[in-house]
Motif scaffolding. Structure first.
Motif, mmCIF file in Angstrom:
data_model
loop_
_atom_site.group_PDB
_atom_site.id
_atom_site.type_symbol
_atom_site.label_atom_id
_atom_site.label_comp_id
_atom_site.label_asym_id
_atom_site.label_seq_id
_atom_site.Cartn_x
_atom_site.Cartn_y
_atom_site.Cartn_z
ATOM 1 N N ILE A 170 0.848 -1.186 0.000
ATOM 2 C CA ILE A 170 0.000 0.000 0.000
ATOM 3 C C ILE A 170 0.893 1.248 0.000
ATOM 4 O O ILE A 170 2.071 1.177 0.366
ATOM 5 C CB ILE A 170 -0.968 0.036 1.205
ATOM 6 C CG1 ILE A 170 -0.194 -0.035 2.527
ATOM 7 C CG2 ILE A 170 -1.981 -1.096 1.101
ATOM 8 C CD1 ILE A 170 -1.100 0.041 3.752
ATOM 9 N N PRO A 171 0.365 2.401 -0.427
ATOM 10 C CA PRO A 171 1.168 3.627 -0.525
ATOM 11 C C PRO A 171 1.671 4.132 0.823
ATOM 12 O O PRO A 171 1.100 3.833 1.877
ATOM 13 C CB PRO A 171 0.211 4.626 -1.171
ATOM 14 C CG PRO A 171 -0.784 3.787 -1.900
ATOM 15 C CD PRO A 171 -0.971 2.568 -1.028
ATOM 16 N N MET A 172 2.711 4.933 0.746
ATOM 17 C CA MET A 172 3.335 5.554 1.916
ATOM 18 C C MET A 172 3.228 7.068 1.784
ATOM 19 O O MET A 172 3.543 7.633 0.728
ATOM 20 C CB MET A 172 4.815 5.147 1.981
ATOM 21 C CG MET A 172 5.581 5.741 3.151
ATOM 22 S SD MET A 172 5.182 4.894 4.687
ATOM 23 C CE MET A 172 5.497 6.188 5.888
ATOM 24 N N VAL A 211 4.328 9.455 -1.360
ATOM 25 C CA VAL A 211 3.954 10.857 -1.480
ATOM 26 C C VAL A 211 4.546 11.615 -0.294
ATOM 27 O O VAL A 211 4.282 11.271 0.859
ATOM 28 C CB VAL A 211 2.421 11.040 -1.497
ATOM 29 C CG1 VAL A 211 2.075 12.523 -1.632
ATOM 30 C CG2 VAL A 211 1.802 10.238 -2.640
ATOM 31 N N SER A 212 5.353 12.622 -0.589
ATOM 32 C CA SER A 212 5.953 13.453 0.456
ATOM 33 C C SER A 212 5.197 14.766 0.553
ATOM 34 O O SER A 212 5.036 15.473 -0.446
ATOM 35 C CB SER A 212 7.427 13.731 0.131
ATOM 36 O OG SER A 212 7.985 14.632 1.065
ATOM 37 N N VAL A 213 4.712 15.065 1.760
ATOM 38 C CA VAL A 213 3.996 16.324 2.003
ATOM 39 C C VAL A 213 4.857 17.175 2.931
ATOM 40 O O VAL A 213 5.098 16.803 4.085
ATOM 41 C CB VAL A 213 2.610 16.084 2.626
ATOM 42 C CG1 VAL A 213 1.879 17.422 2.788
ATOM 43 C CG2 VAL A 213 1.789 15.133 1.763
ATOM 44 N N THR A 285 -6.661 15.712 -2.638
ATOM 45 C CA THR A 285 -5.522 15.534 -3.548
ATOM 46 C C THR A 285 -4.829 14.202 -3.293
ATOM 47 O O THR A 285 -4.500 13.467 -4.243
ATOM 48 C CB THR A 285 -4.513 16.682 -3.375
ATOM 49 O OG1 THR A 285 -5.150 17.919 -3.681
ATOM 50 C CG2 THR A 285 -3.302 16.499 -4.288
ATOM 51 N N LEU A 286 -4.611 13.872 -2.028
ATOM 52 C CA LEU A 286 -4.000 12.586 -1.694
ATOM 53 C C LEU A 286 -4.886 11.434 -2.166
ATOM 54 O O LEU A 286 -4.395 10.437 -2.695
ATOM 55 C CB LEU A 286 -3.769 12.490 -0.183
ATOM 56 C CG LEU A 286 -2.721 13.446 0.401
ATOM 57 C CD1 LEU A 286 -2.710 13.351 1.923
ATOM 58 C CD2 LEU A 286 -1.332 13.151 -0.157
ATOM 59 N N SER A 287 -6.186 11.585 -1.979
ATOM 60 C CA SER A 287 -7.118 10.556 -2.416
ATOM 61 C C SER A 287 -7.027 10.335 -3.930
ATOM 62 O O SER A 287 -7.024 9.193 -4.410
ATOM 63 C CB SER A 287 -8.541 10.954 -2.034
ATOM 64 O OG SER A 287 -9.490 10.032 -2.535
ATOM 65 N N GLN A 288 -6.933 11.415 -4.684
ATOM 66 C CA GLN A 288 -6.823 11.314 -6.140
ATOM 67 C C GLN A 288 -5.525 10.621 -6.548
ATOM 68 O O GLN A 288 -5.509 9.819 -7.491
ATOM 69 C CB GLN A 288 -6.907 12.700 -6.770
ATOM 70 C CG GLN A 288 -8.288 13.330 -6.678
ATOM 71 C CD GLN A 288 -8.289 14.783 -7.102
ATOM 72 O OE1 GLN A 288 -7.299 15.295 -7.626
ATOM 73 N NE2 GLN A 288 -9.402 15.463 -6.880
ATOM 74 N N LEU A 289 -4.438 10.936 -5.840
ATOM 75 C CA LEU A 289 -3.153 10.300 -6.148
ATOM 76 C C LEU A 289 -3.200 8.798 -5.860
ATOM 77 O O LEU A 289 -2.697 7.985 -6.643
ATOM 78 C CB LEU A 289 -2.031 10.953 -5.335
ATOM 79 C CG LEU A 289 -1.628 12.370 -5.765
ATOM 80 C CD1 LEU A 289 -0.675 12.978 -4.748
ATOM 81 C CD2 LEU A 289 -0.975 12.348 -7.145
ATOM 82 N N SER A 294 -3.513 3.249 -7.946
ATOM 83 C CA SER A 294 -4.113 1.928 -7.950
ATOM 84 C C SER A 294 -4.709 1.606 -9.311
ATOM 85 O O SER A 294 -4.691 0.453 -9.761
ATOM 86 C CB SER A 294 -5.206 1.835 -6.867
ATOM 87 O OG SER A 294 -6.242 2.752 -7.136
ATOM 88 N N GLY A 295 -5.215 2.624 -10.007
ATOM 89 C CA GLY A 295 -5.783 2.414 -11.333
ATOM 90 C C GLY A 295 -4.754 2.115 -12.394
ATOM 91 O O GLY A 295 -5.079 1.619 -13.477
ATOM 92 N N LYS A 296 -3.477 2.403 -12.082
ATOM 93 C CA LYS A 296 -2.391 2.149 -13.025
ATOM 94 C C LYS A 296 -1.764 0.779 -12.834
ATOM 95 O O LYS A 296 -0.746 0.452 -13.448
ATOM 96 C CB LYS A 296 -1.294 3.222 -12.849
ATOM 97 C CG LYS A 296 -1.651 4.555 -13.477
ATOM 98 C CD LYS A 296 -1.652 4.465 -15.000
ATOM 99 C CE LYS A 296 -1.858 5.836 -15.615
ATOM 100 N NZ LYS A 296 -1.801 5.775 -17.091
#
Length: 299
Positions: A170-172, A211-213, A285-289, A294-296
């Motif tokens: 899962i994403p970080m 994703v770095s915020v 924005t995070l949700s869209q990323l 996942s769609g890719k």
């Protein structure tokens, strides 16, 4: 979920019953005017424009000044509550804390004081949660613990969080804020730059999304390691980030730097960022990323 753990006893400040004094009143008359007590923290002053706001209104506005748009600093708990669905967050390594490995003079007592003041065990909280129903591992730094400085615990917790994200596929997401490496841990602190960077390299090689915020401020060793290694690098408006501070750089190059130097907007203009996102739009924005990744066909 978190808020009840950190309730503090209310303090009170005494103010005159009238907002402004009467120019015709004597000093004695002004002193005799009735005074009333209001809870400390009822109002907050924007450190940028000086406008005073009710604290509850600021909280509703995600602690963004309605007058000038200044993004005030958040602690890690508030940041998590704003990001994950319904405040549902499973914390990892919650009891990990520094034990003063180098026996640095006065460090142990300072650690205890920082714990009391912030309600945290160290400068980062890690765990797993959902963002619009999509799972992600989060590491959220807090500037109110030792100015968000990175010591052994910060590096270890972030490394474990990255490895957990890798194992779970899962994403970080890391929210960074820091004054730099923690000098009381010397070389052990500096080693965390390499450790976290290596963990991210393995994670990204395996197809993981990172994703770095970047939030205000993010300086020193944190900006020189995991804060700038995202597949997508995001910053809040006006966030300061860089390695050395403005004064040090100006003294070194003997030149005056632009007024907006090291701000998110300046760094965006010079290719250091992918996006500058308002706090109100951060979760979407995070949700869209996450959805795009996942769609890719990624994790």
């Amino acid at each position: 979920m978190f808020r009840d753990l950190f309730q503090k006893k209310k303090k009170y400040a005494t103010i005159p019953s009238q907002r402004w004094g009467n120019d015709t009143e004597s000093t004695e008359e002004q002193q005799e005017r009735p005074k009333r007590e209001i809870p400390e923290g009822l109002m907050n002053k924007c450190s940028k424009c000086g406008t005073i706001h009710y604290s509850k209104e600021l909280e509703k506005n995600l602690k963004v000044c309605p007058n000038c748009g200044y993004h005030m600093r958040l602690n890690a708990i508030d940041r998590i509550m704003m990001t994950v669905d319904d405040g549902q967050f499973t914390e990892m390594d919650a009891r990990m804390e520094s034990k003063d490995p180098l026996k640095f003079p006065g460090y142990a007592s300072k650690l205890e004081q920082q714990k009391m003041n912030s309600g945290l065990r160290d400068a980062v909280i890690t765990g797993e949660g959902l963002i619009d129903g999509q799972p992600a591992v989060l590491a959220v730094m807090s500037f109110d613990f030792f100015s968000g400085s990175m010591g052994s615990v910060v590096g270890e917790k972030i490394t474990r969080a990255i490895e957990h994200a890798d194992a779970r596929k899962i994403p970080m997401i890391i929210f960074s804020t820091s004054g730099g490496a923690r000098m009381q841990e010397s070389i052990l602190s500096l080693m965390q730059m390499a450790k976290t960077s290596a963990a991210l390299a393995r994670f990204q090689e395996n197809g993981g999304l990172y994703v770095s915020v970047i939030t205000d401020p993010t300086m020193g060793g944190v900006s020189a390691s995991f804060a700038m290694l995202g597949d997508v690098n995001i910053a809040e408006p006006g966030a300061l980030f860089g390695f050395a501070g403005r004064i040090v750089i100006e003294q070194t190059i003997r030149q005056k730097l632009p007024e907006n130097f090291q701000t998110a907007e300046f760094n965006m203009e010079h290719g250091q960022l992918d996006m500058v996102i308002h706090r109100k739009e951060m979760k979407s924005t995070l949700s869209q990323l996450l959805d795009f990744h996942s769609g890719k066909g990624g994790f």
